[in-house]
Design a protein around this motif. Structure first.
Motif, PDB file in Angstrom:
ATOM      1  N   PRO A 160       0.831  -1.217   0.000  1.00  0.00           N
ATOM      2  CA  PRO A 160       0.000   0.000   0.000  1.00  0.00           C
ATOM      3  C   PRO A 160       0.860   1.259   0.000  1.00  0.00           C
ATOM      4  CG  PRO A 160      -0.711  -1.549   1.697  1.00  0.00           C
ATOM      5  CD  PRO A 160       0.607  -2.043   1.206  1.00  0.00           C
ATOM      6  N   VAL A 161       0.285   2.342  -0.529  1.00  0.00           N
ATOM      7  CA  VAL A 161       0.961   3.630  -0.583  1.00  0.00           C
ATOM      8  C   VAL A 161       0.054   4.665   0.078  1.00  0.00           C
ATOM      9  CG1 VAL A 161       1.933   5.433  -2.063  1.00  0.00           C
ATOM     10  CG2 VAL A 161       2.130   3.027  -2.729  1.00  0.00           C
ATOM     11  N   SER A 162       0.477   5.207   1.199  1.00  0.00           N
ATOM     12  CA  SER A 162      -0.309   6.215   1.928  1.00  0.00           C
ATOM     13  C   SER A 162      -1.744   5.759   2.163  1.00  0.00           C
ATOM     14  CB  SER A 162      -0.298   7.549   1.170  1.00  0.00           C
ATOM     15  OG  SER A 162       1.004   8.058   1.044  1.00  0.00           O
ATOM     16  N   GLY A 163      -1.894   4.484   2.541  1.00  0.00           N
ATOM     17  CA  GLY A 163      -3.214   3.944   2.819  1.00  0.00           C
ATOM     18  C   GLY A 163      -3.975   3.458   1.609  1.00  0.00           C
ATOM     19  N   LEU A 164      -3.406   3.618   0.405  1.00  0.00           N
ATOM     20  CA  LEU A 164      -4.071   3.198  -0.825  1.00  0.00           C
ATOM     21  C   LEU A 164      -3.522   1.840  -1.262  1.00  0.00           C
ATOM     22  CD1 LEU A 164      -3.939   6.576  -2.801  1.00  0.00           C
ATOM     23  CD2 LEU A 164      -5.824   5.683  -1.422  1.00  0.00           C
ATOM     24  N   ASP A 165      -4.398   0.863  -1.395  1.00  0.00           N
ATOM     25  CA  ASP A 165      -4.000  -0.482  -1.829  1.00  0.00           C
ATOM     26  C   ASP A 165      -4.414  -0.644  -3.281  1.00  0.00           C
ATOM     27  OD1 ASP A 165      -3.417  -3.119  -2.232  1.00  0.00           O
ATOM     28  OD2 ASP A 165      -4.353  -3.821  -0.368  1.00  0.00           O
ATOM     29  N   PHE A 166      -3.438  -0.834  -4.180  1.00  0.00           N
ATOM     30  CA  PHE A 166      -3.728  -0.905  -5.605  1.00  0.00           C
ATOM     31  C   PHE A 166      -4.101  -2.309  -6.084  1.00  0.00           C
ATOM     32  CE2 PHE A 166      -1.076   2.879  -5.150  1.00  0.00           C
ATOM     33  CZ  PHE A 166      -1.837   3.798  -5.841  1.00  0.00           C
ATOM     34  N   ALA A 167      -4.126  -3.308  -5.183  1.00  0.00           N
ATOM     35  CA  ALA A 167      -4.565  -4.667  -5.500  1.00  0.00           C
ATOM     36  C   ALA A 167      -3.905  -5.191  -6.772  1.00  0.00           C
ATOM     37  CB  ALA A 167      -6.093  -4.701  -5.640  1.00  0.00           C
ATOM     38  N   LEU A 168      -2.586  -5.258  -6.758  1.00  0.00           N
ATOM     39  CA  LEU A 168      -1.830  -5.688  -7.931  1.00  0.00           C
ATOM     40  C   LEU A 168      -1.834  -7.206  -8.075  1.00  0.00           C
ATOM     41  CD1 LEU A 168       1.120  -3.194  -7.668  1.00  0.00           C
ATOM     42  CD2 LEU A 168      -0.745  -3.157  -9.286  1.00  0.00           C
ATOM     43  N   PRO A 169      -1.594  -7.703  -9.303  1.00  0.00           N
ATOM     44  CA  PRO A 169      -1.664  -9.142  -9.545  1.00  0.00           C
ATOM     45  C   PRO A 169      -0.435  -9.892  -9.042  1.00  0.00           C
ATOM     46  CG  PRO A 169      -1.077  -7.997 -11.562  1.00  0.00           C
ATOM     47  CD  PRO A 169      -1.391  -6.941 -10.549  1.00  0.00           C
ATOM     48  N   VAL A 170      -0.557 -11.208  -9.008  1.00  0.00           N
ATOM     49  CA  VAL A 170       0.487 -12.202  -8.714  1.00  0.00           C
ATOM     50  C   VAL A 170       0.767 -12.300  -7.207  1.00  0.00           C
ATOM     51  CG1 VAL A 170       2.790 -13.087  -9.250  1.00  0.00           C
ATOM     52  CG2 VAL A 170       1.518 -11.777 -10.977  1.00  0.00           C
ATOM     53  N   TRP A 171       1.164 -11.184  -6.572  1.00  0.00           N
ATOM     54  CA  TRP A 171       1.425 -11.223  -5.134  1.00  0.00           C
ATOM     55  C   TRP A 171       1.143  -9.854  -4.528  1.00  0.00           C
ATOM     56  CZ3 TRP A 171       5.390  -9.800  -8.300  1.00  0.00           C
ATOM     57  CH2 TRP A 171       6.203  -8.740  -7.884  1.00  0.00           C
ATOM     58  N   ARG A 172       1.040  -9.834  -3.213  1.00  0.00           N
ATOM     59  CA  ARG A 172       0.917  -8.596  -2.463  1.00  0.00           C
ATOM     60  C   ARG A 172       1.656  -8.763  -1.142  1.00  0.00           C
ATOM     61  NH1 ARG A 172      -3.465  -8.282   1.366  1.00  0.00           N
ATOM     62  NH2 ARG A 172      -4.475 -10.302   1.641  1.00  0.00           N
ATOM     63  N   LEU A 173       2.120  -7.664  -0.584  1.00  0.00           N
ATOM     64  CA  LEU A 173       2.820  -7.710   0.689  1.00  0.00           C
ATOM     65  C   LEU A 173       1.826  -7.556   1.833  1.00  0.00           C
ATOM     66  CD1 LEU A 173       6.220  -5.801   0.489  1.00  0.00           C
ATOM     67  CD2 LEU A 173       5.757  -8.246   0.370  1.00  0.00           C
ATOM     68  N   VAL A 174       1.995  -8.399   2.838  1.00  0.00           N
ATOM     69  CA  VAL A 174       1.135  -8.367   4.016  1.00  0.00           C
ATOM     70  C   VAL A 174       1.961  -7.936   5.216  1.00  0.00           C
ATOM     71  CG1 VAL A 174      -0.311  -9.749   5.539  1.00  0.00           C
ATOM     72  CG2 VAL A 174      -0.338 -10.175   3.082  1.00  0.00           C
ATOM     73  N   ASP A 175       1.415  -7.070   6.024  1.00  0.00           N
ATOM     74  CA  ASP A 175       2.085  -6.608   7.237  1.00  0.00           C
ATOM     75  C   ASP A 175       2.109  -7.741   8.258  1.00  0.00           C
ATOM     76  OD1 ASP A 175       3.082  -5.226   9.364  1.00  0.00           O
ATOM     77  OD2 ASP A 175       1.242  -4.129   9.791  1.00  0.00           O
ATOM     78  N   ALA A 176       3.308  -8.118   8.702  1.00  0.00           N
ATOM     79  CA  ALA A 176       3.446  -9.198   9.677  1.00  0.00           C
ATOM     80  C   ALA A 176       4.313  -8.779  10.853  1.00  0.00           C
ATOM     81  CB  ALA A 176       4.047 -10.439   8.994  1.00  0.00           C
ATOM     82  N   GLY A 177       4.493  -7.493  11.031  1.00  0.00           N
ATOM     83  CA  GLY A 177       5.353  -7.003  12.105  1.00  0.00           C
ATOM     84  C   GLY A 177       4.692  -5.870  12.856  1.00  0.00           C
ATOM     85  N   PRO A 178       5.400  -5.250  13.766  1.00  0.00           N
ATOM     86  CA  PRO A 178       4.841  -4.136  14.546  1.00  0.00           C
ATOM     87  C   PRO A 178       4.608  -2.909  13.662  1.00  0.00           C
ATOM     88  CG  PRO A 178       7.182  -4.393  15.005  1.00  0.00           C
ATOM     89  CD  PRO A 178       6.798  -5.565  14.171  1.00  0.00           C
TER      90      PRO A 178
END
Length: 289
Positions: A234-252
């Motif tokens: 995401p960029v400044s709260g905007l998720d562009f829902a891109l294909p193939v993969w996406r990054l998920v927050d898994a930390g603090p």
């Protein structure tokens, strides 16, 4: 003190507050005209290129801000030109543009790589599609988005404040304004908006170190594009829902930025601080040589 002196300097130029007022008025009028007259003509092309009507809005805003710059510089009596705001020919040299883009990529790309390495960001499968085509479309979408924000915050207005009160005042005022622009984004809070304010300081540093608003634009574009198109975050709260993969927050969240995206976390702060230190030291060495 005469009435004339309240508005103009001895040289006949408008005083700084009135120059800012002139610029903002020209901006509002230009935005209304451009969005009403030209935006409908761009809808088809925007949909074909990016599948997003946001491209029309961002492009219209960039055109409107350029028109506002022309009007303000013609009417304020200061004699300033494109060189004074970092948009002259020398400021657009390919090496300057490439330097700005590389700084933007490194400032956020390296911190994100570290977050991935320690497992605080994690890739997950997304919907099928062509990631390369999506990256190109994002470049077309994000380029005018970064341009209009730079023109509004670090163009004419930055130059006026710097000339009237010095560079530190210009950096402070425009960086606070930059943070204010992002208050309406999804997930905005004190931490994320504070990060945007610091990003404003960082981008102002790029402008001051290079003398080029083009370089600041490229750094801004590369920062956003690296997060969205390279890492699928995401960029400044905007998720562009891109294909193939996406990054998920898994930390603090203090490190990763949470739903706002990696630019809202401490890792991004470190990336900006390091690249800003490099730019400032490079500028000092150049001035001393």
């Amino acid at each position: 003190m005469t009435t004339r002196s309240l508005f103009q300097t001895d040289s006949g130029a408008l005083r700084a507050p009135w120059r800012i007022a002139l610029f903002l008025t020209a901006t509002i009028i230009a935005v209304v005209v451009v969005q009403a007259v030209f935006a409908p003509l761009l809808v088809g092309a925007a949909w074909f290129l990016t599948r997003s009507r946001l491209t029309v809005y961002f492009t219209g805003m960039a055109v409107a801000l350029l028109l506002a710059h022309v009007v303000a510089m013609r009417l304020d009596g200061s004699g300033d030109d494109w060189n004074s705001i970092g948009l002259g020919r020398a400021a657009s040299r390919p090496v300057v543009l490439a330097h700005g883009f590389l700084i933007g990529m490194l400032a956020i790309g390296l911190p994100m790589a570290v977050l991935l390495a320690v497992g605080w960001l994690r890739p997950e499968r997304s919907q099928p599609g062509n990631a390369f085509v999506a990256a190109v479309r994002l470049l077309v979408l994000l380029a005018p988005a970064a341009l209009w924000e730079e023109l509004l915050v670090r163009g004419y207005a930055f130059s006026v404040i710097r000339d009237a009160s010095g560079a530190p005042a210009a950096v402070l005022v425009t960086s606070l304004a930059f943070g204010f622009l992002h208050l309406q984004n999804a997930g905005a809070n004190l931490q994320t908006v504070g990060q945007v304010v610091f990003a404003g300081v960082w981008l102002a540093g790029v402008l001051l170190a290079t003398g080029s608003l083009y370089a600041a634009w490229m750094a801004h574009l590369a920062w956003n594009w690296t997060m969205a198109a390279v890492f699928h975050a995401p960029v400044s709260g905007l998720d562009f829902a891109l294909p193939v993969w996406r990054l998920v927050d898994a930390g603090p969240d203090w490190a990763t930025g949470g739903a706002w995206g990696p630019e809202g976390g401490l890792a991004a702060t470190v990336g900006m601080a390091l690249t800003l230190t490099y730019l400032m030291s490079r500028r000092r060495r150049r001035e001393e040589s």
